[in-house]
Design an enzyme around this catalytic site. Structure first.
Site, PDB file in Angstrom:
ATOM      1  N   CYS A  12       0.817  -1.222   0.000  1.00 57.94           N
ATOM      2  CA  CYS A  12       0.000   0.000   0.000  1.00 57.94           C
ATOM      3  C   CYS A  12       0.850   1.270   0.000  1.00 57.94           C
ATOM      4  CB  CYS A  12      -0.953   0.006   1.179  1.00 57.94           C
ATOM      5  SG  CYS A  12      -2.261  -1.226   1.028  1.00 57.94           S
ATOM      6  N   ASP A  50       9.933  -0.441   5.814  1.00 56.25           N
ATOM      7  CA  ASP A  50       8.934  -1.477   6.155  1.00 56.25           C
ATOM      8  C   ASP A  50       8.705  -1.653   7.655  1.00 56.25           C
ATOM      9  OD1 ASP A  50       7.137  -3.456   4.960  1.00 56.25           O
ATOM     10  OD2 ASP A  50       8.384  -4.975   5.908  1.00 56.25           O
TER      11      ASP A  50
HETATM   12  P1  GTP Z   1       5.127  -4.142   1.427  1.00 56.56           P
HETATM   13  O1  GTP Z   1       6.567  -4.289   1.035  1.00 56.56           O
HETATM   14  O2  GTP Z   1       4.294  -5.294   0.981  1.00 56.56           O
HETATM   15  O3  GTP Z   1       4.952  -3.889   2.887  1.00 56.56           O
HETATM   16  O4  GTP Z   1       4.525  -2.929   0.537  1.00 56.56           O
HETATM   17  P2  GTP Z   1       4.656  -1.331   0.632  1.00 56.56           P
HETATM   18  O5  GTP Z   1       3.684  -0.807   1.622  1.00 56.56           O
HETATM   19  O6  GTP Z   1       6.078  -0.952   0.793  1.00 56.56           O
HETATM   20  O7  GTP Z   1       4.122  -0.880  -0.816  1.00 56.56           O
HETATM   21  P3  GTP Z   1       4.923  -0.273  -2.065  1.00 56.56           P
HETATM   22  O8  GTP Z   1       5.501   1.078  -1.787  1.00 56.56           O
HETATM   23  O9  GTP Z   1       5.851  -1.300  -2.569  1.00 56.56           O
HETATM   24  O10 GTP Z   1       3.740  -0.060  -3.096  1.00 56.56           O
HETATM   25  C1  GTP Z   1       2.931  -1.121  -3.530  1.00 56.56           C
HETATM   26  C2  GTP Z   1       2.210  -0.751  -4.791  1.00 56.56           C
HETATM   27  O11 GTP Z   1       1.441   0.437  -4.589  1.00 56.56           O
HETATM   28  C3  GTP Z   1       3.154  -0.459  -5.956  1.00 56.56           C
HETATM   29  O12 GTP Z   1       2.641  -1.060  -7.122  1.00 56.56           O
HETATM   30  C4  GTP Z   1       3.124   1.028  -6.065  1.00 56.56           C
HETATM   31  O13 GTP Z   1       3.353   1.464  -7.375  1.00 56.56           O
HETATM   32  C5  GTP Z   1       1.734   1.409  -5.571  1.00 56.56           C
HETATM   33  N1  GTP Z   1       1.728   2.764  -4.947  1.00 56.56           N
HETATM   34  C6  GTP Z   1       2.614   3.226  -4.033  1.00 56.56           C
HETATM   35  N2  GTP Z   1       2.363   4.515  -3.709  1.00 56.56           N
HETATM   36  C7  GTP Z   1       1.274   4.884  -4.429  1.00 56.56           C
HETATM   37  C8  GTP Z   1       0.526   6.099  -4.527  1.00 56.56           C
HETATM   38  O14 GTP Z   1       0.811   7.124  -3.895  1.00 56.56           O
HETATM   39  N3  GTP Z   1      -0.557   6.081  -5.353  1.00 56.56           N
HETATM   40  C9  GTP Z   1      -0.887   4.949  -6.079  1.00 56.56           C
HETATM   41  N4  GTP Z   1      -1.954   5.020  -6.869  1.00 56.56           N
HETATM   42  N5  GTP Z   1      -0.201   3.804  -6.012  1.00 56.56           N
HETATM   43  C10 GTP Z   1       0.862   3.758  -5.206  1.00 56.56           C
HETATM   44  C1  SPV Z   2       4.666  -7.510   3.399  1.00 55.04           C
HETATM   45  O1  SPV Z   2       3.912  -8.365   2.934  1.00 55.04           O
HETATM   46  O2  SPV Z   2       4.260  -6.618   4.194  1.00 55.04           O
HETATM   47  C2  SPV Z   2       6.081  -7.483   2.986  1.00 55.04           C
HETATM   48  C3  SPV Z   2       6.599  -8.583   2.190  1.00 55.04           C
HETATM   49  O3  SPV Z   2       6.804  -6.566   3.359  1.00 55.04           O
HETATM   50  S1  SPV Z   2       7.052  -9.964   3.141  1.00 55.04           S
HETATM   51  O4  SPV Z   2       8.402  -9.745   3.625  1.00 55.04           O
HETATM   52  O5  SPV Z   2       6.998 -11.123   2.275  1.00 55.04           O
HETATM   53  O6  SPV Z   2       6.158 -10.094   4.271  1.00 55.04           O
HETATM   54 MN    MN Z   3       5.632  -4.978   4.555  1.00 55.99          MN
END
Ligand code: GTP
Ligand code: SPV
Ligand code: MN
Length: 597
Positions: A264, A287
Site C-alpha cells: 500500500c 517497512d
Molecule cells: P510491502 O513491502 O508489501 O509492505 O509494501 P509497501 O507498503 O512498501 O508498498 P509499495 O511502496 O511497494 O507499493 C505497492 C504498490 O502500490 C506499488 O505497485 C506502487 O506502485 C503502488 N503505490 C505506491 N504509492 C502509491 C501512490 O501514492 N498512489 C498509487 N496510486 N499507487 C501507489
Molecule cells: C509484506 O507483505 O508486508 C512485505 C513482504 O513486506 S514480506 O516480507 O513477504 O512479508
Molecule cells: Mn511490509
C-alpha cells in the site's frame, strides 16, 4: 568446518536441529562476499538463478504455491489461545511442535544446513536484537545477507552466553540420493507450510516455504511478530512502518513514520522525491520501525533491517526513481519477467515490454498476447539499503531518529479523505485501530480487492492479542513526560470512475508538507467531525486534479463515515470483546455524535 562460537546454548540447538533434520552437512555463515558468491554459484548450478545483465544481479522464479506470505498457514502458538487473540491463527504449542517435528524429521536430507547469525539493527547497538536462522536454502542465505547484518561480528557480540532468537527454517523438500533441484524451486505443498511463532519462548519455526516473509525470518517473524511481544513487555513499539526524514526549504528537519498495509505504498513514500520545490525527503527505513522512548521523552525509531524487499510491479523511474537506482546492481529479483537481453521487466516499469519475454512462470510472453501479467503481482526485488540514493546519512544511527508524526493509511476507494489528523494520542490510536484496506497480492490466500480491517497495518504481524495491542498503544500515550508524535490518517487511493483521483507518489509530498507544518504548529487547519483537516488553501492542488475533486477528497463524507461506524460497531470492535480499550469505544461514540450533531 569448525564451530565459530563457544556459545553453549547455540551449539546445543544447532546439534539438536542437525540430528532432527539430518542435513548432508552444516555450514556456519560469516556474511562475507565470498559466501554470497558461493550461494549464487550453487543456485546457478542448480538452474534456480538466472544471471542478469545488471552487475551482480540474479533472477529467481519461485513455485506458484510459494509467491507471497500465507496468512492462513501463519500461527501464533502462545500457551493460551486468548493470548493469540481473535485475529491470529492459534494452535496449541505442544501440538504444533509435534506436527512440525514430524515434518522436520529428515527434511534437510541431501541438503546443506546453513547457520546464519544475524542482527536486526546495527550490530552491537543496544536497540538491536540478535537472531540465528537455521535454513537449508541458499536463496534465504543470500537474501539475509542483503536484508540483515550477517556474520562473524554478530557471533562476537553474542559472546558465550548472549541472548538470541532461534529461527528455524526449512523449505521442506529433502533430496533423495543423487536428486537435484534442477531448476525447480524447492518448497512443500500449501497444506504442509507452517509459519509458526512461539511468543513465550521467543522462537520461530518455519516450514515449507522459501519466499519472502515466510522464509527471511528476521523480517516479519522476528522484527514484528516476536518483537511486538517484547515491545509490549518492555514498553516500546515494533511496527509495520516506514521511516523518513523531511526537510523544509529553510533546512528544518522532521521525522515521519507511516504504517500502511502490505503493498500500500510504504517503500514508495519512504523514497519519495517531492514535487514541491525546496523540500527534501530521505529514507531511514521502508517497512519496519522499532520505536523506544529517549531520555527527552520523544519516541526514537530505528530501522531494524539493512535492505529492501520491495514490490516490483508499479516501480518505475517516474513512480520511484530511488528504488530503481537502488536495484541497478547487487540485487535479487524474484518472479519478475526476463527480457531477451537478460534484463528485468514488470508491469508498470515505465516502458513497453522490449520484445519477447519469459514470464515469472518460465513461459514465453508477448505484450498484448496474454491476459496474464508477465511479472507476478507480488514479484519483489531485494537490495541493500545503502544503495538507495536517498538513504538518510543517519539511517544506521543506533540512537534512532525522533519521530514527529505517525501516519496511518490504506487503500480506500471511498470515504476516507486524503488526510486528516487525530485530535490527541487516544484519537490517533482509534484511527490506527480502524484502518482498513483493499487486500493486495502480498498474501497468497486472500482475495485481492476486497476491503478488510487491518488495524495499524499489523493484522498479519501482531504476535499477541490485538486487543492487548490496542491497550499497549493507549498505555504508551500515558507515559510520564512523553512528548508524543502527532497522528494522521492518509489515503492516496480515492477513486472516481475506477481511476485514482490523487496522482500519488511524489505528489504525496504536498500532504507531507501539511503534516510537517502541523507537527511544527504552523499549519492551516480546521476542526471537523472526524478530526483536524487542512483548510482548502492549505494543500496546493497538483496538476490533473480538478478543484471539485480536490474538494471531494478533502471533505467529510458524512454518509460514508456513518456506514464506516456501523461496520466498526457490528463487525470490527466486537471481535475484541472485553479486551477493547474503553478509550476506543468512547472515541467511536464521539465520532458518531459529532457526525450526527
Ligand atoms: P510491502 O513491502 O508489501 O509492505 O509494501 P509497501 O507498503 O512498501 O508498498 P509499495 O511502496 O511497494 O507499493 C505497492 C504498490 O502500490 C506499488 O505497485 C506502487 O506502485 C503502488 N503505490 C505506491 N504509492 C502509491 C501512490 O501514492 N498512489 C498509487 N496510486 N499507487 C501507489
Ligand atoms: C509484506 O507483505 O508486508 C512485505 C513482504 O513486506 S514480506 O516480507 O513477504 O512479508
Ligand atoms: Mn511490509
Amino acid at each position: 568446518m569448525t564451530t565459530p562460537t563457544k556459545h553453549k546454548k547455540l551449539i546445543a540447538w544447532v546439534d539438536e536441529i542437525t540430528q532432527l533434520t539430518k542435513p548432508e552437512k552444516v555450514e556456519w555463515c560469516d556474511g562475507s562476499q565470498a559466501e554470497y558468491d558461493k550461494m549464487i554459484k550453487i543456485m546457478l548450478d542448480e538452474k534456480l538463478a538466472t544471471p542478469l545483465k545488471r552487475p551482480n544481479c540474479y533472477l529467481f522464479r519461485s513455485d506458484p504455491s510459494d509467491v507471497a506470505r500465507v496468512e492462513n498457514r501463519t500461527y501464533i502458538a502462545s500457551k493460551n489461545k486468548e493470548d493469540a487473540g481473535p485475529t491470529n491463527n492459534w494452535i496449541d504449542p505442544n501440538e504444533l511442535k509435534k506436527t512440525m517435528t514430524g515434518l522436520y524429521d529428515g527434511c534437510m536430507e541431501g541438503r546443506t544446513m546453513y547457520v546464519i547469525p544475524f542482527s536486526m539493527g546495527p550490530i552491537g547497538s543496544n536497540i538491536a536484537k540478535i537472531g540465528v536462522e537455521i535454513t537449508d536454502s541458499p536463496y534465504v542465505v543470500s537474501n539475509m545477507h542483503l536484508m540483515t547484518r550477517v556474520g562473524t561480528k554478530v557471533l562476537e557480540v553474542l559472546g558465550d552466553s548472549g541472548e538470541f532468537i532461534p529461527c528455524l527454517h526449512s523449505v521442506g523438500k529433502p533430496l533423495q540420493a543423487g536428486e537435484k533441484d534442477n531448476g525447480k524451486w524447492p518448497c512443500a505443498p500449501l497444506d504442509k507450510k507452517y509459519i509458526s511463532h512461539f511468543p513465550e519462548e521467543r522462537t520461530i519455526w518455519s516450514y515449507g516455504s522459501g519466499y519472502g516473509g515466510n522464509a527471511l525470518l528476521g523480517k516479519k517473524c522476528l522484527a514484528l511478530r516476536i518483537a511486538s511481544v517484547a515491545a509490549r513487555d518492555e514498553g516500546w513499539l515494533a511496527e509495520h512502518m516506514l521511516i523518513l526524514s523531511i526537510t523544509n526549504p529553510q533546512g528544518k528537519k522532521k521525522y515521519v513514520a507511516a504504517a500502511f498495509p502490505s503493498a500500500c505504498g510504504k517503500t514508495n513514500l519512504a523514497m519519495l522525491i517531492p514535487t514541491i520545490p525546496g523540500w527534501k525527503v530521505e529514507t531511514v527505513g521502508d517497512d519496519i520501525a522499532w520505536m523506544k522512548f529517549g531520555q527527552d521523552g520523544r519516541l526514537y525509531a530505528i530501522n531494524p533491517e539493512a535492505g529492501f524487499f520491495g514490490v516490483a510491479p508499479g516501480t518505475s523511474l517516474d513512480s520511484n526513481y530511488n528504488a530503481m537506482k537502488s536495484i541497478e546492481k547487487n540485487s535479487i529479483f524474484t518472479n519478475v519477467a526476463l527480457t531477451e537481453d537478460k534484463d528485468v521487466w514488470w508491469e508498470g516499469i515505465g516502458y513497453k515490454a522490449p520484445g519477447k519475454l519469459i514470464d515469472w512462470l518460465g513461459n514465453e510472453w508477448e505484450e498484448g498476447k496474454s491476459d496474464k501479467p508477465a511479472a507476478h503481482p507480488n514479484a519483489r526485488f531485494t537490495a541493500p539499503a545503502s544503495q538507495c540514493p536517498a538513504v538518510a546519512p543517519e539511517w544506521e544511527d543506533p540512537k534512532g531518529v525522533p519521530i514527529d508524526a505517525i501516519l496511518f493509511g490504506g487503500r480506500r476507494p471511498s470515504t476516507i479523505p486524503l488526510v486528516h489528523q487525530a485530535r490527541d494520542w487516544n484519537h490517533g490510536v482509534f484511527i490506527g485501530s480502524i484502518v482498513g484496506s483493499e487486500i493486495t497480492a502480498a498474501a497468497l490466500d486472500l482475495q485481492a480487492g476486497t476491503i478488510r480491517r487491518d488495524p495499524f497495518a499489523m493484522l498479519p504481524f501482531c504476535g499477541y492479542n490485538m486487543g492487548d495491542y490496542f491497550q499497549h498503544w493507549i498505555n504508551i500515550g500515558k507515559k510520564e513526560g512523553a512528548k508524543l508524535p502527532k497522528i494522521f490518517f492518509v489515503n492516496w487511493f480515492r477513486k472516481k470512475d475506477g481511476k485514482f483521483i490523487w496522482p500519488g507518489y511524489g505528489e504525496n509530498s504536498r500532504v507531507l508538507k501539511w503534516v510537517f507544518e502541523q507537527a511544527d504548529g504552523t499549519g492551516k487547519f480546521q476542526d471537523t467531525a472526524i478530526g483536524l483537516m487542512p483548510t482548502v488553501d492549505a494543500i496546493d492542488r497538483p496538476e490533473g486534479v480538478s478543484e471539485a475533486d480536490m474538494k471531494d477528497i478533502l471533505s467529510v463524507d458524512k454518509e460514508g463515515w456513518l456506514k464506516e461506524i456501523d461496520d466498526i460497531r457490528k463487525n470490527h470492535y466486537p471481535k475484541f470483546g472485553n479486551k477493547l480499550p474503553k478509550e476506543l469505544s468512547v472515541a467511536l461514540d464521539v465520532l458518531e455524535n459529532r457526525l450526527k450533531g
